[in-house]
Design a protein around this motif. Structure first.
Motif, PDB file in Angstrom:
ATOM      1  N   UNK A  31       0.624  -1.372  -0.198  1.00 35.19           N
ATOM      2  CA  UNK A  31       0.234   0.045  -0.304  1.00 35.19           C
ATOM      3  C   UNK A  31       0.627   1.286   0.010  1.00 35.19           C
ATOM      4  N   UNK A  32       2.194   1.143  -0.737  1.00 41.59           N
ATOM      5  CA  UNK A  32       3.108   2.126  -0.750  1.00 41.59           C
ATOM      6  C   UNK A  32       2.020   3.492  -1.049  1.00 41.59           C
ATOM      7  N   UNK A  33       2.506   4.480  -1.008  1.00 45.87           N
ATOM      8  CA  UNK A  33       1.372   5.839  -1.346  1.00 45.87           C
ATOM      9  C   UNK A  33       2.668   6.647  -1.141  1.00 45.87           C
ATOM     10  N   UNK A  34       3.208   7.514  -2.539  1.00 51.08           N
ATOM     11  CA  UNK A  34       3.441   8.414  -2.818  1.00 51.08           C
ATOM     12  C   UNK A  34       2.353   9.499  -3.522  1.00 51.08           C
ATOM     13  N   UNK A  35       2.737  10.222  -3.382  1.00 52.72           N
ATOM     14  CA  UNK A  35       1.480  11.483  -3.839  1.00 52.72           C
ATOM     15  C   UNK A  35       1.807  12.305  -4.927  1.00 52.72           C
ATOM     16  N   UNK A  36       0.308  11.829  -6.457  1.00 52.14           N
ATOM     17  CA  UNK A  36       1.173  12.732  -7.108  1.00 52.14           C
ATOM     18  C   UNK A  36       1.263  14.069  -7.129  1.00 52.14           C
ATOM     19  N   UNK A  37       1.831  14.357  -7.673  1.00 50.47           N
ATOM     20  CA  UNK A  37       2.356  15.932  -7.600  1.00 50.47           C
ATOM     21  C   UNK A  37       2.995  17.140  -9.091  1.00 50.47           C
ATOM     22  N   UNK A  38       1.976  17.963  -8.861  1.00 48.91           N
ATOM     23  CA  UNK A  38       1.735  18.624  -9.971  1.00 48.91           C
ATOM     24  C   UNK A  38       1.628  20.146  -9.417  1.00 48.91           C
ATOM     25  N   UNK A  39       2.742  20.992 -10.473  1.00 53.99           N
ATOM     26  CA  UNK A  39       2.805  22.328 -10.263  1.00 53.99           C
ATOM     27  C   UNK A  39       2.424  23.471 -11.190  1.00 53.99           C
TER      28      UNK A  39
ATOM     29  N   UNK B 130      -7.472  12.018 -10.725  1.00 49.36           N
ATOM     30  CA  UNK B 130      -7.026  12.822 -10.052  1.00 49.36           C
ATOM     31  C   UNK B 130      -6.731  13.601 -10.727  1.00 49.36           C
ATOM     32  N   UNK B 131      -5.381  13.524 -11.370  1.00 54.13           N
ATOM     33  CA  UNK B 131      -4.106  14.426 -11.873  1.00 54.13           C
ATOM     34  C   UNK B 131      -4.841  15.024 -13.166  1.00 54.13           C
ATOM     35  N   UNK B 132      -5.913  14.553 -13.609  1.00 46.83           N
ATOM     36  CA  UNK B 132      -6.832  15.043 -14.688  1.00 46.83           C
ATOM     37  C   UNK B 132      -7.421  16.621 -14.343  1.00 46.83           C
TER      38      UNK B 132
ATOM     39  N   UNK C 119       0.975  24.897 -19.286  1.00 43.11           N
ATOM     40  CA  UNK C 119       0.000  23.490 -18.596  1.00 43.11           C
ATOM     41  C   UNK C 119       0.450  23.808 -17.066  1.00 43.11           C
ATOM     42  N   UNK C 120      -0.135  22.921 -16.282  1.00 45.24           N
ATOM     43  CA  UNK C 120       0.713  22.282 -14.731  1.00 45.24           C
ATOM     44  C   UNK C 120       1.487  21.321 -15.494  1.00 45.24           C
ATOM     45  N   UNK C 121       2.901  21.126 -14.747  1.00 48.55           N
ATOM     46  CA  UNK C 121       3.216  19.620 -15.200  1.00 48.55           C
ATOM     47  C   UNK C 121       3.260  18.731 -14.041  1.00 48.55           C
ATOM     48  N   UNK C 122       3.161  17.501 -14.471  1.00 50.87           N
ATOM     49  CA  UNK C 122       3.440  16.201 -13.441  1.00 50.87           C
ATOM     50  C   UNK C 122       5.019  16.127 -12.737  1.00 50.87           C
ATOM     51  N   UNK C 123       5.617  16.199 -11.571  1.00 48.45           N
ATOM     52  CA  UNK C 123       6.557  16.232 -11.689  1.00 48.45           C
ATOM     53  C   UNK C 123       6.649  14.614 -11.399  1.00 48.45           C
ATOM     54  N   UNK C 124       8.253  14.119 -11.492  1.00 47.49           N
ATOM     55  CA  UNK C 124       8.530  12.613 -11.738  1.00 47.49           C
ATOM     56  C   UNK C 124       7.493  11.990 -10.016  1.00 47.49           C
ATOM     57  N   UNK C 125       7.365  10.773 -10.124  1.00 41.07           N
ATOM     58  CA  UNK C 125       6.755  10.102  -8.640  1.00 41.07           C
ATOM     59  C   UNK C 125       8.094   9.949  -8.085  1.00 41.07           C
ATOM     60  N   UNK C 126       7.793   9.939  -6.448  1.00 51.60           N
ATOM     61  CA  UNK C 126       8.792  10.441  -5.577  1.00 51.60           C
ATOM     62  C   UNK C 126       9.045  11.575  -5.358  1.00 51.60           C
TER      63      UNK C 126
ATOM     64  N   UNK D 222       7.616  14.570  -4.101  1.00 55.98           N
ATOM     65  CA  UNK D 222       6.992  14.356  -2.828  1.00 55.98           C
ATOM     66  C   UNK D 222       7.776  15.142  -1.940  1.00 55.98           C
ATOM     67  N   UNK D 223       8.397  13.899  -1.834  1.00 53.72           N
ATOM     68  CA  UNK D 223       8.554  12.906  -0.294  1.00 53.72           C
ATOM     69  C   UNK D 223       8.222  12.537   0.749  1.00 53.72           C
TER      70      UNK D 223
END
Length: 521
Positions: free
Chosen positions: A295-303, A413-415, A435-442, A444-445
């Motif tokens: 159940x590893x959870x890394x928050x997808x992050x957009x900036x 959810x990202x959309x 457009x906003x861009x999604x950072x690489x997974x991880x 978020x820390x």
């Protein structure tokens, strides 16, 4: 509490052995020092002490090169941050590595999966608490943890330990503008307790106006530092928890200064490393419940970034000249809370530099703000970190292998988050970029779930409501990995709150002379 003593000796026995000196390990030491005076505590940390007092946030180091040295010393066996005295090391993978952290050199992505290429950790006294943003929002809706009905009281206590200020930059010149515009855009569609507001931050403003950012040193507090029964051991790697007849009875510690191993017996053991190294330690110790690492959870992050519309320059004497503290002084830090209908969390703060070139006049400090949206993950047991018993990592422990994929629900959810970010940008001013861009997974820390909490032992959790590991009496886990929910907000406040509950449980058992596992929450 002693720290970086040379020479040093390890105790043969303590009441409580704490593995990890970040905010949650420090919380166990603090609460036990307050509630159970005389209890012997040993805190073991794989990395070095960077500051005096130990665990201080590196942003409080005034000299820039000293700060860079501290960050470099946090970066494990292959540091990369450049200083005046030391050259940077080149990362051949070309992955983004933040100062003060180090990434997995490999094993972060398996064939056919998304992986977590930016998964990072810090190895130093204070852990990631020496480098974090100090954002301390409270969870809401599905982020909240049903196994802890007393969560709000625990969060209050976590705010005390972390030194949280609810509105530390309320007087920033543009803070009202940012919040009013965001509130006008979003508040009508959300409950009152989830309105746009200032971001609570673990920071204090001193009498001279300077800022003190909270690290583990604030959580330890004077009560722990002055506790003669508490000892901090930097550069001391716990390699195994000793388990006998279903009970944790101590740890095996390697002194990283001379390579010697030491057995330290303990009545209770708290594994408070990070979301990779805590399950790694349990795995290496033969403690392997079905949900370990899952159940590893890394928050997808957009900036995104925006230049505020229709704001004038403030007087020069209102601008803070003290380097990077100015990042938050002009526009403050605003928070767009998570809701179940909008399963992401936003924070809006001043940027020290625009991510895209700005044509025309140079913007006034604080008028270019960054928008960061963190999404709640679609939790699945197949998202996991597992460990290879036939290979070792850079610290000589079973090698981590990350399995991780984004689901169709995650992409939806990202959309939805992208549309929300665009709305925020349009409300605030002129978007910088298309457009906003999604950072690489991880990036978020904020890794969670790998030692997750559950109300019952049904195979989907590692620990119970007090953070004690199922079927291993006296072994507690701490850190972001304990959080079992699809949390999108910054998790440190919640992790410290759960650590408070665990520490209270240990203190109560010590007072009663009871060491057996209980089923109470």
């Amino acid at each position: 509490m002693t720290g970086d003593d040379v020479p040093r000796s390890f105790p043969s026995a303590v009441d409580v052995a704490i593995v990890g000196s970040g905010p949650t390990g420090a919380a166990y030491a603090r609460v036990l020092s307050e509630l159970s005076p005389g209890t012997t505590l040993a805190v073991f940390e794989v990395g070095p002490a960077l500051t005096d007092p130990p665990g201080m946030h590196v942003k409080n180091i005034a000299d820039l090169d000293e700060r860079l040295v501290a960050q470099r010393r946090s970066e494990g066996v292959h540091p990369h941050t450049a200083t005046k005295a030391e050259a940077a090391l080149t990362d051949p993978t070309k992955r983004v590595v933040r100062p003060g952290t180090h990434v997995l050199p490999d094993g972060f992505r398996q064939p056919g999966e998304d992986g977590i290429p930016a998964l990072a950790m810090s190895s130093n006294v204070g852990g990631m608490g020496a480098h974090w943003t100090c954002a301390c929002p409270r969870p809401g809706g599905a982020e909240r943890i049903d196994a802890r009905p007393d969560l709000d009281e625990l969060l209050d206590e976590a705010e005390r330990l972390l030194g949280v200020s609810r509105d530390p930059f309320g007087d920033a010149p543009y803070s009202d503008v940012v919040r009013e515009r965001l509130g006008a855009e979003f508040d009508a569609e959300r409950p009152a307790d989830r309105y746009v507001r200032s971001m609570p931050l673990a920071v204090q403003r001193r009498a001279d106006g300077a800022l003190t950012w909270s690290g583990a040193d604030v959580v330890f507090g004077d009560v722990t530092r002055d506790n003669p029964a508490a000892t901090l051991f930097p550069e001391a790697q716990v390699r195994r928890v000793l388990v006998e007849h279903g009970r944790a009875v101590g740890v095996v510690v390697r002194d990283r200064r001379d390579g010697t191993d030491h057995e330290v017996r303990a009545r209770f053991v708290v594994a408070a490393a990070d979301a990779v190294r805590t399950p790694q330690l349990l795995h290496a110790s033969g403690v392997r419940p079905p949900a370990l690492g899952r159940y590893l959870n890394d928050q997808p992050q957009m900036v995104f970034a925006v230049r505020l519309r229709d704001v004038g320059s403030t007087a020069a004497d209102q601008h803070d000249p003290r380097g990077d503290t100015a990042i938050v002084q002009q526009s403050g830090v605003s928070w767009v809370p998570y809701t179940d209908a909008n399963p992401f969390h936003g924070q809006v703060m001043q940027l020290d530099a625009s991510p895209v070139p700005i044509v025309g006049d140079v913007p006034a400090p604080g008028t270019v703000v960054g928008l960061g949206w963190f999404c709640g993950k679609d939790l699945q047991a197949t998202d996991r970190v597992e460990f290879d018993d036939d290979a070792v990592d850079e610290f000589g422990m079973p090698k981590p292998l990350v399995h991780y994929t984004l689901t169709d629900r995650d992409r939806a959810t990202l959309a939805q988050a992208a549309r929300s970010v665009r709305r925020a940008a349009d409300a605030l001013g002129e978007a910088l970029g298309d457009e906003p861009f999604v950072l690489p997974s991880g990036a978020s820390l904020h890794y969670q779930g790998s030692t997750r909490m559950g109300a019952v032992d049904d195979g989907t959790s590692v620990c119970g409501p007090t953070s004690e590991v199922w079927d291993v009496e006296g072994l507690f886990v701490a850190g972001n990995g304990v959080i079992p929910t699809p949390m999108a907000c910054n998790p440190t406040l919640t992790s410290v709150a759960l650590a408070v509950a665990g520490a209270r449980e240990i203190a109560a058992r010590l007072a009663q002379g009871v060491e057996t596992q209980t089923t109470s929450g």
